[in-house]
Design a protein around this motif. Structure first.
Motif, PDB file in Angstrom:
ATOM      1  N   GLY A  19     -25.363 -73.243 102.185  1.00  0.00           N
ATOM      2  CA  GLY A  19     -25.017 -74.423 102.959  1.00  0.00           C
ATOM      3  C   GLY A  19     -24.305 -75.467 102.122  1.00  0.00           C
ATOM      4  N   GLN A  20     -24.732 -75.613 100.879  1.00  0.00           N
ATOM      5  CA  GLN A  20     -24.081 -76.581  99.994  1.00  0.00           C
ATOM      6  C   GLN A  20     -22.673 -76.143  99.612  1.00  0.00           C
ATOM      7  OE1 GLN A  20     -26.678 -77.516  96.610  1.00  0.00           O
ATOM      8  NE2 GLN A  20     -27.201 -79.424  97.647  1.00  0.00           N
ATOM      9  N   ARG A  21     -22.411 -74.845  99.622  1.00  0.00           N
ATOM     10  CA  ARG A  21     -21.053 -74.367  99.327  1.00  0.00           C
ATOM     11  C   ARG A  21     -20.055 -74.945 100.337  1.00  0.00           C
ATOM     12  NH1 ARG A  21     -20.205 -69.254  96.418  1.00  0.00           N
ATOM     13  NH2 ARG A  21     -22.138 -68.651  95.370  1.00  0.00           N
ATOM     14  N   VAL A  26     -19.630 -78.722  99.610  1.00  0.00           N
ATOM     15  CA  VAL A  26     -18.771 -78.941  98.445  1.00  0.00           C
ATOM     16  C   VAL A  26     -17.317 -78.686  98.800  1.00  0.00           C
ATOM     17  CG1 VAL A  26     -18.100 -77.966  96.212  1.00  0.00           C
ATOM     18  CG2 VAL A  26     -20.469 -78.559  96.639  1.00  0.00           C
ATOM     19  N   ASP A  27     -17.062 -77.615  99.542  1.00  0.00           N
ATOM     20  CA  ASP A  27     -15.687 -77.284  99.899  1.00  0.00           C
ATOM     21  C   ASP A  27     -15.056 -78.402 100.727  1.00  0.00           C
ATOM     22  OD1 ASP A  27     -13.705 -75.110  99.635  1.00  0.00           O
ATOM     23  OD2 ASP A  27     -13.751 -75.151 101.830  1.00  0.00           O
ATOM     24  N   ASP A  28     -15.825 -78.947 101.663  1.00  0.00           N
ATOM     25  CA  ASP A  28     -15.316 -80.052 102.489  1.00  0.00           C
ATOM     26  C   ASP A  28     -15.053 -81.294 101.640  1.00  0.00           C
ATOM     27  OD1 ASP A  28     -15.508 -78.464 104.735  1.00  0.00           O
ATOM     28  OD2 ASP A  28     -17.427 -79.281 105.384  1.00  0.00           O
ATOM     29  N   ILE A  29     -16.002 -81.609 100.739  1.00  0.00           N
ATOM     30  CA  ILE A  29     -15.855 -82.799  99.897  1.00  0.00           C
ATOM     31  C   ILE A  29     -14.642 -82.655  98.979  1.00  0.00           C
ATOM     32  CG2 ILE A  29     -16.875 -84.082  97.966  1.00  0.00           C
ATOM     33  CD1 ILE A  29     -19.627 -83.532  99.251  1.00  0.00           C
ATOM     34  N   GLY A  68      -9.269 -83.898  97.229  1.00  0.00           N
ATOM     35  CA  GLY A  68      -8.051 -83.291  96.699  1.00  0.00           C
ATOM     36  C   GLY A  68      -8.250 -82.718  95.312  1.00  0.00           C
ATOM     37  N   TRP A  69      -9.489 -82.300  95.018  1.00  0.00           N
ATOM     38  CA  TRP A  69      -9.817 -81.758  93.697  1.00  0.00           C
ATOM     39  C   TRP A  69      -9.900 -80.240  93.743  1.00  0.00           C
ATOM     40  CZ3 TRP A  69     -14.571 -85.018  91.636  1.00  0.00           C
ATOM     41  CH2 TRP A  69     -14.171 -86.354  91.458  1.00  0.00           C
ATOM     42  N   GLU A  70      -9.431 -79.611  92.687  1.00  0.00           N
ATOM     43  CA  GLU A  70      -9.705 -78.194  92.481  1.00  0.00           C
ATOM     44  C   GLU A  70     -11.083 -78.079  91.838  1.00  0.00           C
ATOM     45  OE1 GLU A  70      -6.755 -75.554  90.789  1.00  0.00           O
ATOM     46  OE2 GLU A  70      -5.252 -77.137  91.009  1.00  0.00           O
ATOM     47  N   TYR A  71     -11.811 -77.020  92.196  1.00  0.00           N
ATOM     48  CA  TYR A  71     -13.145 -76.864  91.623  1.00  0.00           C
ATOM     49  C   TYR A  71     -13.479 -75.399  91.418  1.00  0.00           C
ATOM     50  CZ  TYR A  71     -15.106 -75.483  96.181  1.00  0.00           C
ATOM     51  OH  TYR A  71     -15.396 -74.825  97.345  1.00  0.00           O
TER      52      TYR A  71
END
Length: 221
Positions: free
Chosen positions: A114-116, A119-122, A127-130
């Protein structure tokens, strides 16, 4: 987004290099105690969480607000076990050590699937690559860089080469942007020491045992 940033001056300056103020409303505080309410924010970036893990108690009372927390010296699992997140766990780990905040790819750890999605939305909004990494003390890059710094101090201690020669050889031989002593200056001796100690305490791996010269430099701060 309306974003609360908890950071020291050095890391806030690094954060600004990522350009988030152009697209979001940013409120910067050096201490979470200065914040009257978290409910008005869409996101918290707690760059100093490693040094103030008690902030988790406040975040647990505001489960609707996601938190990206600097977490190279502890783990999400440890924080969850220490604090009562009865209404949902809202913290995700990031490598926010000094010297890493402005890097083009942010290292992130999560607790569950769920946190994945969160994080993807945030990260899309920011506008960050992670890059997702396992939830482990030291994460990935801090472990590697701090271990290299530690080995450089060990080499210096043994008289293998001078500080300048070690930095130069590492830059040229490995194509790293900085030599180990340059890295230690960017990150800060205290943070290097505390990451190594935290990883060694958890793993018992002697590769992370603090070199005598690094211990001396830490004690001289």
């Amino acid at each position: 987004m309306n974003i609360l940033v908890i950071a020291d001056a050095q890391r806030f300056e690094e954060l600004q290099q990522k350009g988030i103020a152009k697209h979001h409303e940013i409120q910067w505080k050096t201490s979470l105690e200065e914040v009257l309410s978290l409910k008005v924010f869409d996101l918290v970036l707690d760059l100093i969480f490693d040094d103030r893990p008690e902030h988790a108690g406040i975040y647990a009372k505001n489960p609707a607000v996601p938190v990206l927390a600097g977490m190279a010296k502890t783990s999400l699992a440890e924080i969850m076990n220490q604090y009562a997140f009865e209404q949902g766990f809202n913290i995700m780990g990031c490598n926010f050590l000094p010297g890493f905040v402005s890097m083009p790819v942010t290292e992130v750890s999560v607790m569950d699937e769920g946190q994945r999605e969160t994080v993807d939305d945030i990260m899309h909004e920011l506008g960050w690559e992670y890059a997702l990494v396992a939830d482990a003390v030291g994460m990935v890059t801090p472990r590697v860089v701090c271990m290299i710094v530690n080995e450089a101090y060990l080499a210096l201690e043994e008289g293998t080469a001078s500080l300048e020669d070690i930095d130069t050889s590492m830059r040229l031989g490995t194509n790293y942007p900085y030599g180990p002593f340059e890295w230690s200056e960017r990150i800060g001796i205290r943070h290097v020491y505390e990451v190594l100690k935290a990883v060694h305490d958890v793993t018992g791996d002697d590769r992370y045992a603090v070199a005598g010269a690094l211990q001396t430099a830490y004690e001289a701060i």
